[in-house]
Motif scaffolding. Structure first.
Motif, PDB file in Angstrom:
ATOM      1  N   LEU A   1       5.878   6.802 -12.284  1.00  0.00           N
ATOM      2  CA  LEU A   1       5.812   5.951 -13.488  1.00  0.00           C
ATOM      3  C   LEU A   1       5.402   4.512 -13.167  1.00  0.00           C
ATOM      4  O   LEU A   1       5.146   3.715 -14.070  1.00  0.00           O
ATOM      5  CB  LEU A   1       7.176   5.935 -14.195  1.00  0.00           C
ATOM      6  CG  LEU A   1       7.752   7.294 -14.627  1.00  0.00           C
ATOM      7  CD1 LEU A   1       9.158   7.128 -15.185  1.00  0.00           C
ATOM      8  CD2 LEU A   1       6.841   7.958 -15.664  1.00  0.00           C
ATOM      9  N   LEU A   2       5.356   4.165 -11.877  1.00  0.00           N
ATOM     10  CA  LEU A   2       5.006   2.783 -11.507  1.00  0.00           C
ATOM     11  C   LEU A   2       3.526   2.510 -11.774  1.00  0.00           C
ATOM     12  O   LEU A   2       2.686   3.385 -11.575  1.00  0.00           O
ATOM     13  CB  LEU A   2       5.290   2.539 -10.019  1.00  0.00           C
ATOM     14  CG  LEU A   2       6.753   2.438  -9.582  1.00  0.00           C
ATOM     15  CD1 LEU A   2       6.841   2.368  -8.064  1.00  0.00           C
ATOM     16  CD2 LEU A   2       7.438   1.221 -10.195  1.00  0.00           C
ATOM     17  N   PRO A   3       3.186   1.276 -12.192  1.00  0.00           N
ATOM     18  CA  PRO A   3       1.762   0.924 -12.350  1.00  0.00           C
ATOM     19  C   PRO A   3       1.048   1.063 -11.001  1.00  0.00           C
ATOM     20  O   PRO A   3       1.684   0.872  -9.949  1.00  0.00           O
ATOM     21  CB  PRO A   3       1.811  -0.543 -12.795  1.00  0.00           C
ATOM     22  CG  PRO A   3       3.217  -0.779 -13.264  1.00  0.00           C
ATOM     23  CD  PRO A   3       4.089   0.163 -12.513  1.00  0.00           C
ATOM     24  N   PRO A   4      -0.256   1.366 -10.994  1.00  0.00           N
ATOM     25  CA  PRO A   4      -0.975   1.632  -9.736  1.00  0.00           C
ATOM     26  C   PRO A   4      -0.782   0.562  -8.659  1.00  0.00           C
ATOM     27  O   PRO A   4      -0.532   0.891  -7.497  1.00  0.00           O
ATOM     28  CB  PRO A   4      -2.441   1.709 -10.187  1.00  0.00           C
ATOM     29  CG  PRO A   4      -2.383   2.100 -11.619  1.00  0.00           C
ATOM     30  CD  PRO A   4      -1.114   1.532 -12.173  1.00  0.00           C
ATOM     31  N   ALA A   5      -0.887  -0.713  -9.025  1.00  0.00           N
ATOM     32  CA  ALA A   5      -0.772  -1.785  -8.018  1.00  0.00           C
ATOM     33  C   ALA A   5       0.637  -1.835  -7.424  1.00  0.00           C
ATOM     34  O   ALA A   5       0.810  -2.088  -6.222  1.00  0.00           O
ATOM     35  CB  ALA A   5      -1.128  -3.134  -8.638  1.00  0.00           C
ATOM     36  N   HIS A   6       1.647  -1.577  -8.241  1.00  0.00           N
ATOM     37  CA  HIS A   6       3.041  -1.581  -7.765  1.00  0.00           C
ATOM     38  C   HIS A   6       3.285  -0.380  -6.848  1.00  0.00           C
ATOM     39  O   HIS A   6       3.902  -0.512  -5.791  1.00  0.00           O
ATOM     40  CB  HIS A   6       4.003  -1.535  -8.961  1.00  0.00           C
ATOM     41  CG  HIS A   6       4.063  -2.824  -9.718  1.00  0.00           C
ATOM     42  ND1 HIS A   6       5.158  -3.660  -9.692  1.00  0.00           N
ATOM     43  CD2 HIS A   6       3.155  -3.442 -10.507  1.00  0.00           C
ATOM     44  CE1 HIS A   6       4.921  -4.731 -10.443  1.00  0.00           C
ATOM     45  NE2 HIS A   6       3.711  -4.611 -10.948  1.00  0.00           N
ATOM     46  N   TYR A   7       2.771   0.779  -7.262  1.00  0.00           N
ATOM     47  CA  TYR A   7       2.935   1.998  -6.463  1.00  0.00           C
ATOM     48  C   TYR A   7       2.282   1.825  -5.092  1.00  0.00           C
ATOM     49  O   TYR A   7       2.875   2.125  -4.054  1.00  0.00           O
ATOM     50  CB  TYR A   7       2.307   3.184  -7.206  1.00  0.00           C
ATOM     51  CG  TYR A   7       2.339   4.491  -6.436  1.00  0.00           C
ATOM     52  CD1 TYR A   7       3.430   5.351  -6.529  1.00  0.00           C
ATOM     53  CD2 TYR A   7       1.279   4.858  -5.601  1.00  0.00           C
ATOM     54  CE1 TYR A   7       3.467   6.551  -5.821  1.00  0.00           C
ATOM     55  CE2 TYR A   7       1.304   6.048  -4.883  1.00  0.00           C
ATOM     56  CZ  TYR A   7       2.407   6.896  -4.997  1.00  0.00           C
ATOM     57  OH  TYR A   7       2.440   8.062  -4.288  1.00  0.00           O
ATOM     58  N   GLU A   8       1.046   1.335  -5.088  1.00  0.00           N
ATOM     59  CA  GLU A   8       0.286   1.187  -3.840  1.00  0.00           C
ATOM     60  C   GLU A   8       0.952   0.162  -2.904  1.00  0.00           C
ATOM     61  O   GLU A   8       1.031   0.366  -1.692  1.00  0.00           O
ATOM     62  CB  GLU A   8      -1.153   0.777  -4.177  1.00  0.00           C
ATOM     63  CG  GLU A   8      -2.035   0.482  -2.983  1.00  0.00           C
ATOM     64  CD  GLU A   8      -2.098   1.600  -1.963  1.00  0.00           C
ATOM     65  OE1 GLU A   8      -2.213   1.279  -0.765  1.00  0.00           O
ATOM     66  OE2 GLU A   8      -2.019   2.787  -2.329  1.00  0.00           O
ATOM     67  N   THR A   9       1.466  -0.923  -3.473  1.00  0.00           N
ATOM     68  CA  THR A   9       2.147  -1.949  -2.670  1.00  0.00           C
ATOM     69  C   THR A   9       3.411  -1.374  -2.045  1.00  0.00           C
ATOM     70  O   THR A   9       3.686  -1.585  -0.857  1.00  0.00           O
ATOM     71  CB  THR A   9       2.494  -3.173  -3.552  1.00  0.00           C
ATOM     72  OG1 THR A   9       1.284  -3.683  -4.128  1.00  0.00           O
ATOM     73  CG2 THR A   9       3.178  -4.267  -2.752  1.00  0.00           C
ATOM     74  N   LEU A  10       4.162  -0.624  -2.850  1.00  0.00           N
ATOM     75  CA  LEU A  10       5.404  -0.011  -2.359  1.00  0.00           C
ATOM     76  C   LEU A  10       5.101   1.020  -1.265  1.00  0.00           C
ATOM     77  O   LEU A  10       5.770   1.064  -0.231  1.00  0.00           O
ATOM     78  CB  LEU A  10       6.140   0.653  -3.530  1.00  0.00           C
ATOM     79  CG  LEU A  10       7.574   1.115  -3.273  1.00  0.00           C
ATOM     80  CD1 LEU A  10       8.485  -0.055  -2.899  1.00  0.00           C
ATOM     81  CD2 LEU A  10       8.150   1.828  -4.494  1.00  0.00           C
ATOM     82  N   ARG A  11       4.063   1.832  -1.482  1.00  0.00           N
ATOM     83  CA  ARG A  11       3.674   2.856  -0.506  1.00  0.00           C
ATOM     84  C   ARG A  11       3.332   2.202   0.839  1.00  0.00           C
ATOM     85  O   ARG A  11       3.820   2.615   1.890  1.00  0.00           O
ATOM     86  CB  ARG A  11       2.457   3.625  -1.032  1.00  0.00           C
ATOM     87  CG  ARG A  11       1.984   4.782  -0.153  1.00  0.00           C
ATOM     88  CD  ARG A  11       0.635   5.336  -0.606  1.00  0.00           C
ATOM     89  NE  ARG A  11      -0.454   4.417  -0.310  1.00  0.00           N
ATOM     90  CZ  ARG A  11      -1.036   4.321   0.894  1.00  0.00           C
ATOM     91  NH1 ARG A  11      -0.642   5.079   1.895  1.00  0.00           N
ATOM     92  NH2 ARG A  11      -2.019   3.453   1.088  1.00  0.00           N
ATOM     93  N   TYR A  12       2.528   1.174   0.783  1.00  0.00           N
ATOM     94  CA  TYR A  12       2.068   0.484   2.007  1.00  0.00           C
ATOM     95  C   TYR A  12       3.249  -0.156   2.744  1.00  0.00           C
ATOM     96  O   TYR A  12       3.348  -0.087   3.967  1.00  0.00           O
ATOM     97  CB  TYR A  12       1.038  -0.578   1.597  1.00  0.00           C
ATOM     98  CG  TYR A  12       0.287  -1.176   2.754  1.00  0.00           C
ATOM     99  CD1 TYR A  12      -0.675  -0.438   3.442  1.00  0.00           C
ATOM    100  CD2 TYR A  12       0.504  -2.496   3.146  1.00  0.00           C
ATOM    101  CE1 TYR A  12      -1.385  -0.991   4.498  1.00  0.00           C
ATOM    102  CE2 TYR A  12      -0.196  -3.060   4.194  1.00  0.00           C
ATOM    103  CZ  TYR A  12      -1.152  -2.300   4.869  1.00  0.00           C
ATOM    104  OH  TYR A  12      -1.846  -2.855   5.912  1.00  0.00           O
ATOM    105  N   LEU A  13       4.157  -0.755   1.960  1.00  0.00           N
ATOM    106  CA  LEU A  13       5.335  -1.396   2.557  1.00  0.00           C
ATOM    107  C   LEU A  13       6.239  -0.361   3.226  1.00  0.00           C
ATOM    108  O   LEU A  13       6.765  -0.597   4.317  1.00  0.00           O
ATOM    109  CB  LEU A  13       6.109  -2.170   1.482  1.00  0.00           C
ATOM    110  CG  LEU A  13       7.405  -2.844   1.948  1.00  0.00           C
ATOM    111  CD1 LEU A  13       7.129  -3.964   2.970  1.00  0.00           C
ATOM    112  CD2 LEU A  13       8.191  -3.419   0.764  1.00  0.00           C
ATOM    113  N   MET A  14       6.420   0.798   2.588  1.00  0.00           N
ATOM    114  CA  MET A  14       7.305   1.830   3.153  1.00  0.00           C
ATOM    115  C   MET A  14       6.735   2.431   4.441  1.00  0.00           C
ATOM    116  O   MET A  14       7.479   2.723   5.370  1.00  0.00           O
ATOM    117  CB  MET A  14       7.571   2.941   2.125  1.00  0.00           C
ATOM    118  CG  MET A  14       8.418   2.471   0.959  1.00  0.00           C
ATOM    119  SD  MET A  14       9.960   1.677   1.499  1.00  0.00           S
ATOM    120  CE  MET A  14      10.044   0.299   0.372  1.00  0.00           C
ATOM    121  N   ILE A  15       5.408   2.589   4.508  1.00  0.00           N
ATOM    122  CA  ILE A  15       4.781   3.062   5.752  1.00  0.00           C
ATOM    123  C   ILE A  15       5.091   2.055   6.864  1.00  0.00           C
ATOM    124  O   ILE A  15       5.421   2.428   7.990  1.00  0.00           O
ATOM    125  CB  ILE A  15       3.254   3.224   5.561  1.00  0.00           C
ATOM    126  CG1 ILE A  15       2.962   4.383   4.603  1.00  0.00           C
ATOM    127  CG2 ILE A  15       2.555   3.443   6.908  1.00  0.00           C
ATOM    128  CD1 ILE A  15       1.515   4.489   4.167  1.00  0.00           C
TER     129      ILE A  15
END
Length: 250
Positions: A176-190
């Motif tokens: 449900l996260l907006p694309p920019a929020h999802y991508e930022t979170l994904r990159y940070l978690m990696i």
């Protein structure tokens, strides 16, 4: 609301804007000028203009990403690159704080110079200044990385006792996260997963990072100290789950 000098026409309906002051509204991101009434019909998915985006910190995440035409805010990429180059084995990484005035210097450098900001070891030998600047970027966002809209859904997911069901619920909310929020979170978690892989040296596991990043990445929509205190262990748990299951969830 904006006061236009001289005659002005609405860019939505092409009619004249009457009056001497506050004749219409102007989008602070893209500069579109319209009647107040017309603004209700304009899609709010505008293309921000870089000339209007005066800073990096405190700027809406989606606006910044669109203005720079990137997947994630460049400040996140630049800081993480620097941290991975020289900080993964640093003891207490992300838990230890750098000097506040130096962190403010980094913030000013990004606001002033954008991606040309120099955060190398020559200027900031203490890696905790860079981790501090990254955490400050997330804290300063007007809408947190984990958005206000999804906050309560994440908290509810964290309360599920069955581990598999909980993971499934977290995954559903992530979508449900907006694309920019999802991508930022994904990159940070990696990145944070890499931090935990150096736990022997840096003494930081997923739980420790959850304590640091829980309140940094998610804030309750209503500014209530009681809610914040009550939710802290769930915030920690969400980040811990995201780090530990980064490969499955994203």
């Amino acid at each position: 609301v904006h006061t236009f000098r001289g005659p002005h026409w609405c860019e939505y309906c092409a009619n004249f804007m009457w009056g001497l002051i506050a004749q219409g509204v102007r989008c602070s991101d893209c500069g579109l000028n319209v009647h107040k009434q017309c603004s209700k019909h304009v899609p709010n998915d505008c293309q921000p203009d870089l000339k209007r985006i005066k800073k990096v910190y405190c700027c809406d995440l989606t606006t910044l990403v669109k203005a720079h035409n990137t997947q994630r805010p460049m400040v996140v990429d630049i800081c993480i690159r620097e941290i991975e180059a020289r900080g993964l084995k640093s003891e207490g990484i992300y838990r230890v704080s750098g000097f506040t005035e130096h962190i403010e210097d980094v913030k000013m450098a990004f606001d002033r110079d954008g991606e040309k900001a120099d955060i190398s070891a020559n200027i900031y030998p203490d890696i905790n200044i860079i981790t501090g600047a990254l955490k400050l970027y997330f804290r300063d966002l007007p809408i947190p990385v984990i958005t206000y809209d999804t906050y309560s859904k994440f908290i509810e997911a964290a309360k599920i006792s069955n581990a598999d069901e909980r993971l499934e619920a977290v995954h559903e909310v992530l979508m449900l996260l907006p694309p920019a929020h999802y991508e930022t979170l994904r990159y940070l978690m990696i990145h944070l997963k890499k931090v935990t892989m150096n736990e022997k040296d840096n003494l930081m596991n997923a739980e420790n990072l959850g304590i640091v990043f829980g309140p940094t990445l998610m804030r309750p929509p209503e500014d209530s100290t009681l809610t914040t205190l009550h939710d802290m262990r769930y915030q920690k748990l969400i980040v811990q789950i995201l780090i530990e299951n980064e490969d499955v969830l994203f």
